[in-house]
Structures are given as structure tokens and as C-alpha cells.
Design a protein around this motif. Structure first.
Motif, PDB file in Angstrom:
ATOM      1  N   ILE A 255      42.505 -10.413  21.648  1.00  6.13           N
ATOM      2  CA  ILE A 255      41.170 -11.032  21.665  1.00  6.13           C
ATOM      3  C   ILE A 255      40.983 -11.942  20.455  1.00  6.13           C
ATOM      4  CG2 ILE A 255      38.705 -10.551  21.477  1.00  6.13           C
ATOM      5  CD1 ILE A 255      39.821 -10.021  24.243  1.00  6.13           C
ATOM      6  N   LEU A 256      41.342 -11.462  19.284  1.00 10.66           N
ATOM      7  CA  LEU A 256      41.178 -12.281  18.079  1.00 10.66           C
ATOM      8  C   LEU A 256      42.107 -13.488  18.100  1.00 10.66           C
ATOM      9  CD1 LEU A 256      40.753  -9.576  15.282  1.00 10.66           C
ATOM     10  CD2 LEU A 256      38.998 -10.775  16.599  1.00 10.66           C
ATOM     11  N   GLY A 257      43.275 -13.350  18.754  1.00 11.28           N
ATOM     12  CA  GLY A 257      44.162 -14.496  18.908  1.00 11.28           C
ATOM     13  C   GLY A 257      43.537 -15.589  19.757  1.00 11.28           C
ATOM     14  N   VAL A 258      42.847 -15.192  20.822  1.00  6.49           N
ATOM     15  CA  VAL A 258      42.128 -16.163  21.655  1.00  6.49           C
ATOM     16  C   VAL A 258      41.022 -16.837  20.844  1.00  6.49           C
ATOM     17  CG1 VAL A 258      40.677 -16.463  23.702  1.00  6.49           C
ATOM     18  CG2 VAL A 258      42.676 -14.959  23.803  1.00  6.49           C
ATOM     19  N   CYS A 259      40.289 -16.039  20.059  1.00  5.84           N
ATOM     20  CA  CYS A 259      39.231 -16.610  19.213  1.00  5.84           C
ATOM     21  C   CYS A 259      39.814 -17.641  18.249  1.00  5.84           C
ATOM     22  CB  CYS A 259      38.536 -15.497  18.421  1.00  5.84           C
ATOM     23  SG  CYS A 259      37.665 -14.279  19.416  1.00  5.84           S
ATOM     24  N   TRP A 260      40.921 -17.275  17.626  1.00  8.94           N
ATOM     25  CA  TRP A 260      41.557 -18.207  16.675  1.00  8.94           C
ATOM     26  C   TRP A 260      41.948 -19.507  17.374  1.00  8.94           C
ATOM     27  CZ3 TRP A 260      46.660 -19.975  16.957  1.00  8.94           C
ATOM     28  CH2 TRP A 260      47.083 -20.733  15.860  1.00  8.94           C
ATOM     29  N   TRP A 261      42.524 -19.408  18.546  1.00  6.87           N
ATOM     30  CA  TRP A 261      42.971 -20.603  19.256  1.00  6.87           C
ATOM     31  C   TRP A 261      41.793 -21.472  19.664  1.00  6.87           C
ATOM     32  CZ3 TRP A 261      46.929 -23.539  19.568  1.00  6.87           C
ATOM     33  CH2 TRP A 261      47.058 -24.459  20.614  1.00  6.87           C
ATOM     34  N   TRP A 262      40.717 -20.846  20.126  1.00  4.70           N
ATOM     35  CA  TRP A 262      39.541 -21.621  20.541  1.00  4.70           C
ATOM     36  C   TRP A 262      38.902 -22.320  19.353  1.00  4.70           C
ATOM     37  CZ3 TRP A 262      36.267 -18.843  24.877  1.00  4.70           C
ATOM     38  CH2 TRP A 262      37.041 -18.776  26.037  1.00  4.70           C
ATOM     39  N   PHE A 263      38.814 -21.637  18.214  1.00  5.59           N
ATOM     40  CA  PHE A 263      38.270 -22.289  17.018  1.00  5.59           C
ATOM     41  C   PHE A 263      39.198 -23.411  16.546  1.00  5.59           C
ATOM     42  CE2 PHE A 263      35.529 -18.485  15.584  1.00  5.59           C
ATOM     43  CZ  PHE A 263      34.399 -19.072  16.118  1.00  5.59           C
ATOM     44  N   GLY A 266      38.744 -26.225  18.958  1.00  3.97           N
ATOM     45  CA  GLY A 266      37.363 -26.670  19.143  1.00  3.97           C
ATOM     46  C   GLY A 266      36.867 -26.538  20.566  1.00  3.97           C
ATOM     47  N   TYR A 267      37.429 -25.612  21.305  1.00  4.49           N
ATOM     48  CA  TYR A 267      37.090 -25.436  22.712  1.00  4.49           C
ATOM     49  C   TYR A 267      35.597 -25.118  22.883  1.00  4.49           C
ATOM     50  CZ  TYR A 267      37.039 -23.362  27.394  1.00  4.49           C
ATOM     51  OH  TYR A 267      36.745 -23.043  28.702  1.00  4.49           O
ATOM     52  N   ARG A 268      34.890 -25.975  23.580  1.00  2.00           N
ATOM     53  CA  ARG A 268      33.477 -25.821  23.936  1.00  2.00           C
ATOM     54  C   ARG A 268      32.527 -25.783  22.743  1.00  2.00           C
ATOM     55  NH1 ARG A 268      32.941 -24.483  29.486  1.00  2.00           N
ATOM     56  NH2 ARG A 268      30.791 -23.783  29.187  1.00  2.00           N
ATOM     57  N   ILE A 269      33.016 -26.088  21.544  1.00  2.00           N
ATOM     58  CA  ILE A 269      32.113 -26.164  20.395  1.00  2.00           C
ATOM     59  C   ILE A 269      32.218 -27.509  19.681  1.00  2.00           C
ATOM     60  CG2 ILE A 269      31.965 -23.688  19.960  1.00  2.00           C
ATOM     61  CD1 ILE A 269      34.068 -24.004  17.805  1.00  2.00           C
ATOM     62  N   LYS A 270      33.244 -28.302  20.002  1.00  2.00           N
ATOM     63  CA  LYS A 270      33.369 -29.640  19.415  1.00  2.00           C
ATOM     64  C   LYS A 270      33.340 -30.673  20.528  1.00  2.00           C
ATOM     65  CE  LYS A 270      36.145 -28.299  15.392  1.00  2.00           C
ATOM     66  NZ  LYS A 270      37.441 -28.498  14.704  1.00  2.00           N
ATOM     67  N   ALA A 271      32.792 -31.833  20.207  1.00  2.00           N
ATOM     68  CA  ALA A 271      32.742 -32.909  21.204  1.00  2.00           C
ATOM     69  C   ALA A 271      34.150 -33.372  21.521  1.00  2.00           C
ATOM     70  CB  ALA A 271      31.912 -34.052  20.671  1.00  2.00           C
TER      71      ALA A 271
END
Length: 271
Positions: A255-263, A266-271
Motif C-alpha cells: 500500500i505504501l509503495g502505491v502511495c509513493w508511486w502516486w506521489f 503526481g497521479y490525480r493531484i498534479k495538472a
């Protein structure tokens, strides 16, 4: 090279060493202060809810229910209620923080500081773990103190509470990042998190379930969190605490690996 060119060459350079401990600590403190500022909603309310669960079950079922795994029914369910409350609150802490920041448009305040993806995950999850620990300690003091129970293996109980807070904090990051509206978050909470928490052996021993439900329960990581806390508090469990520890560690890492990758992307939080 002139001073101006030197300063331009240094712009954007990371000047905090391998880990920006100051920034990570600041993000964690912000997350902790955020829920402490509304403690009646984030701390008192879940403790009252847990107390109501125990009161209702005691009045409706307790006097007529026999022992479960050699323990009085009310003593048996108390660790489950404790862990279920930790699960719900750790998830709510990170998911609400990220979703509110996205809706209000101030998520940029978190993205602009010189924090790496791992540091952002650590800061958010730290807030979720602290909130879960505070709730767990308060419920343990009141609930277990009322029944006169002292944890059989306190380090095991603490370990599973911390793991549960980290796992659910990570799931909250994923949910808050994925959702763009409050009704989407409500759907995730009502149709995924709450059912998994309730159907994880909180109020019963999974050994009493039909074979199909028994197998499905062991595929639910929440089961191992609740079973692990029950082992830490009462010394009894439906499965090996070592197996539960391994499953929870693997799930939390994933789960934390997915969080790291999304951050990082910038998945769904950066333009």
C-alpha cells in the motif's frame, strides 16, 4: 562564475541531505495538529462510538452469550472494537486531509515544499498512526480497565496497532488521491472500508463461520489486524500472530509503495 549564476545554478537543488527531516516532521506535525484542533470530532466521537458498541452488545447479547474461545463475550470483542476504531480513524485522517486540500485547492501547499514522495508518505502516515495510537490507548484504558484485563502481550498489541495505523493511513492516501468529491469518498468508506472492518472477526471468532466465509475472512487483511490485537491483549487468536504479522507487513509495504508511486508521478493531484 558570478554570484548570480552560482545562485541560479543552485536553484532547485536539494540542500537537505538524503532526507529532509525538517520538512517531514513539519508535515507530520501539521497532520497531528489538524486532528487535535478538532479533538471532539476526531478523538472523543470515535471513543464514544466504541463505548456505545460495547454498551449495546453488553445489554443485548452479553448476559446470554457464552464464552468465546474461553473468554467472556464482552472481553472477547473489546480488542476487536478497539482495532476497528483505529482502522476507521487512521483511514479518515489521511483521506480527509488530502481530499479537503484538493477540493479547497490548497494541495499545492503540500506539493511545493522540497519533499520527496517518500517523505510525503511518511509525514501523512505519521499523523494517521498517532491518531490511531491515541484512540487505541484511550479505549484500552477505559474498556479493558472496566473488565480488569491487562494485555497479555503488550508489545504485540502495540505492533499491530502501529501497523494498522500505517496500513490504513496508506489506504487513506490512496482513497483521498483517487476521489475528487466527497460522495466518492463516502462510497469508498461505506462500501469498502466499513464492510471489511465489520466482517473481520470483530464480534465473533472466524472458526465458527461456514467454510466459504472462513476462507474469505483469511483473505481480508483487516482480519489479521484485529486477530493480532486480540492476541496481544488476551493471548488468544484464530491464526498465528506471526502469520498475521507477515501478512500485515506485506500489505502495508504494498500500500505504501502505491502511495509513493502516486506521489512521485503526481497521479490525480498534479495538472
Amino acid at each position: 562564475m558570478t554570484d548570480r549564476n552560482l545562485s541560479l545554478g543552485q536553484m532547485g537543488a536539494r540542500r537537505f541531505g538524503r532526507v529532509n527531516w525538517l520538512g517531514t516532521r513539519t508535515l507530520a506535525e501539521r497532520e497531528i495538529r489538524r486532528f487535535l484542533n478538532v479533538w471532539t470530532q476526531t478523538l472523543m466521537a470515535p471513543m464514544i462510538t466504541a463505548g456505545l458498541f460495547l454498551l449495546v452488545f453488553n445489554l443485548a447479547v452479553g448476559p446470554r452469550r457464552g464464552d468465546v474461545m474461553g473468554m467472556p463475550f464482552m472481553v472477547f470483542i473489546t480488542p476487536g472494537v478497539l482495532m476497528m476504531t483505529v482502522i476507521q480513524n487512521a483511514f479518515a485522517n489521511t483521506s480527509s486531509s488530502i481530499l479537503v486540500a484538493k477540493v479547497q485547492g490548497n494541495i499545492v501547499d503540500t506539493l511545493m515544499p522540497p519533499l520527496s514522495a517518500a517523505e510525503m508518505v511518511l509525514g501523512y502516515v505519521a499523523g494517521a498512526v498517532v491518531r490511531g495510537l491515541i484512540v487505541a490507548v484511550c479505549i484500552a484504558i477505559v474498556g479493558l480497565g472496566y473488565f480488569g484485563v491487562w494485555p497479555a502481550h503488550p508489545l504485540w498489541a502495540l505492533m499491530f496497532v502501529v501497523l494498522g495505523g500505517a496500513l490504513m493511513g496508506g489506504l487513506g492516501i490512496i482513497a483521498g488521491t483517487f476521489a475528487n468529491k466527497f460522495d466518492q469518498m463516502a462510497a469508498i468508506t461505506n462500501f469498502i472500508v466499513t464492510p471489511l472492518a465489520f466482517l473481520s472477526g470483530t464480534f465473533y471468532s472466524v472458526s465458527d463461520l461456514p467454510r466459504v466465509m472462513y476462507v474469505l475472512s483469511h483473505a481480508n487483511p483487516f482480519f489479521y489486524l484485529i486477530d493480532g490485537v486480540r492476541y496481544g491483549v488476551l493471548g488468544i487468536s484464530d491464526s498465528s500472530p506471526w502469520l498475521g504479522l507477515g501478512v500485515c507487513l506485506a500489505t502495508t509495504t504494498l500500500i505504501l509503495g502505491v502511495c509513493w508511486w502516486w506521489f512521485r508521478t503526481g497521479y490525480r493531484i498534479k495538472a
